[in-house]
Design a protein around this motif. Structure first.
Motif, PDB file in Angstrom:
ATOM      1  N   UNK A   1       0.826  -1.200   0.000  1.00  0.00           N
ATOM      2  CA  UNK A   1       0.000   0.000   0.000  1.00  0.00           C
ATOM      3  C   UNK A   1       0.864   1.255   0.000  1.00  0.00           C
ATOM      4  N   UNK A   2       1.956   1.215   0.759  1.00  0.00           N
ATOM      5  CA  UNK A   2       2.869   2.345   0.772  1.00  0.00           C
ATOM      6  C   UNK A   2       3.489   2.589  -0.585  1.00  0.00           C
TER       7      UNK A   2
ATOM      8  N   UNK B   1       2.207  11.025   1.042  1.00  0.00           N
ATOM      9  CA  UNK B   1       1.411  10.118   0.213  1.00  0.00           C
ATOM     10  C   UNK B   1       1.528   8.676   0.683  1.00  0.00           C
ATOM     11  N   UNK B   2       2.728   8.277   1.097  1.00  0.00           N
ATOM     12  CA  UNK B   2       2.932   6.903   1.586  1.00  0.00           C
ATOM     13  C   UNK B   2       2.112   6.663   2.839  1.00  0.00           C
ATOM     14  N   UNK B   3       2.195   7.583   3.805  1.00  0.00           N
ATOM     15  CA  UNK B   3       1.442   7.433   5.053  1.00  0.00           C
ATOM     16  C   UNK B   3      -0.059   7.458   4.796  1.00  0.00           C
TER      17      UNK B   3
ATOM     18  N   UNK C   1      -5.141   4.626   5.100  1.00  0.00           N
ATOM     19  CA  UNK C   1      -6.405   4.214   4.485  1.00  0.00           C
ATOM     20  C   UNK C   1      -6.547   2.697   4.519  1.00  0.00           C
ATOM     21  N   UNK C   2      -5.458   2.001   4.260  1.00  0.00           N
ATOM     22  CA  UNK C   2      -5.490   0.538   4.274  1.00  0.00           C
ATOM     23  C   UNK C   2      -5.788   0.012   5.672  1.00  0.00           C
ATOM     24  N   UNK C   3      -5.156   0.592   6.674  1.00  0.00           N
ATOM     25  CA  UNK C   3      -5.373   0.153   8.054  1.00  0.00           C
ATOM     26  C   UNK C   3      -6.819   0.379   8.460  1.00  0.00           C
TER      27      UNK C   3
ATOM     28  N   UNK D   1      -7.385   7.934  16.068  1.00  0.00           N
ATOM     29  CA  UNK D   1      -7.029   6.537  15.820  1.00  0.00           C
ATOM     30  C   UNK D   1      -5.519   6.340  15.754  1.00  0.00           C
ATOM     31  N   UNK D   2      -4.837   7.237  15.032  1.00  0.00           N
ATOM     32  CA  UNK D   2      -3.406   7.054  14.814  1.00  0.00           C
ATOM     33  C   UNK D   2      -2.527   7.719  15.873  1.00  0.00           C
TER      34      UNK D   2
END
Length: 306
Positions: free
Chosen positions: A87-88, A114-116, A121-123, A142-143
């Protein structure tokens, strides 16, 4: 020619093994040389101005190690690192596509966002079946809540009993730091601390393996049950009337007395001997007429039951 420029031109991805072998993948991307600022700018301009995919590949390849490094920060959510890296990498490619070398920043700084974003989003989509964070404020909680809780616990005095929940003062502190309401902190803490429950039974213990699927499912609306119910209603309503109409008067009377009045608390149905006396025949003859009538009724019901 620099080491970075020496990467295979036609197939730069050939240097990277499949991500299924995570250790080999990480080892390979860490060996890919970094680009100098001059090389990075040249490849980025070539991509922007000419749409050169080879240059895009060089930019992506030289930053794969960044994705690996960032993915390690999210291992606490119980998701495979290989999935986080994939995903990253998507986020990295989006960053490369949008990167403007004339803005005066290096790609590494631009790509981190963009990577984060892709990993976040995936998490959020996969950490649980039920989404735990939908609004921007909830995502921030959440994070950040987990790491902030650990920091608060670390500041506690030695020997203090471990607590899994936050005190009122700690809730207020987190809310102030993240610029959210205290009740939002409490709600997110509840969501994060709640364990997942398996929908299906996890063993074969029969009645002992009672899982939510047993009481969450609405069998009454299951298609086959609906059809069965409609067919049963048709048979017990118009179907019975149609089947009785196919009989002669004597056969109909016998069936009605023997089968349709058994639950009548006032009179009840007649016995074989009572019907035999009424019609002046033997009880065996009444039984034969009843059997023949039932066969005729079943035949009349076949189009409805079919």
């Amino acid at each position: 020619m620099t080491n970075a420029s020496a990467i295979a031109v036609r197939d730069p991805w050939a240097l990277v093994p499949p991500i299924g072998n995570l250790d080999a993948y990480i080892s390979a991307v860490n060996r890919i040389p970094l680009l100098t600022q001059e090389e990075e700018s040249r490849f980025a301009r070539n991509l922007r101005d000419n749409g050169d995919l080879e240059s895009a590949g060089r930019l992506v390849m030289s930053h794969l190690r960044l994705v690996v490094s960032l993915s390690r920060q999210y291992l606490g959510y119980g998701l495979p690192q290989s999935d986080l890296i994939q995903e990253g990498n998507v986020g990295l490619m989006k960053a490369v596509k949008r990167f403007d070398p004339d803005q005066g920043v290096r790609l590494v700084s631009y790509a981190m966002h963009w990577i984060k974003a892709e990993i976040h989003e995936y998490i959020l989509k996969n950490w649980r079946m039920v989404k735990v964070a939908t609004t921007k404020a909830q995502r921030k909680l959440f994070f950040n809540l987990r790491s902030m809780k650990q920091g608060l616990k670390g500041d506690a005095a030695e020997g203090q009993t471990h607590r899994s929940t936050l005190t009122s003062a700690e809730v207020a502190s987190v809310a102030e730091a993240l610029n959210v309401k205290p009740e939002e902190v409490l709600e997110m803490e509840t969501r994060l601390s709640g364990g997942d429950v398996a929908l299906e039974p996890q063993n074969d213990d029969g009645e002992e393996s009672y899982a939510p699927i047993a009481y969450l499912a609405d069998d009454s609306q299951e298609p086959t049950r609906v059809l069965e119910s409609r067919r049963r209603d048709a048979l017990s309503g118009d179907g019975i009337v149609r089947a009785l109409d196919a009989l002669d008067a004597r056969s109909r009377r016998i069936v009605e007395e023997r089968w349709l009045k058994v639950n009548d608390d006032t009179t009840g149905g007649m016995t074989l001997h009572e019907l035999a006396a009424e019609y002046g025949v033997s009880a065996e003859r009444i039984r034969q007429i009843e059997v023949a009538a039932m066969k005729k009724m079943r035949k009349a019901l076949e189009p409805i039951a079919g």
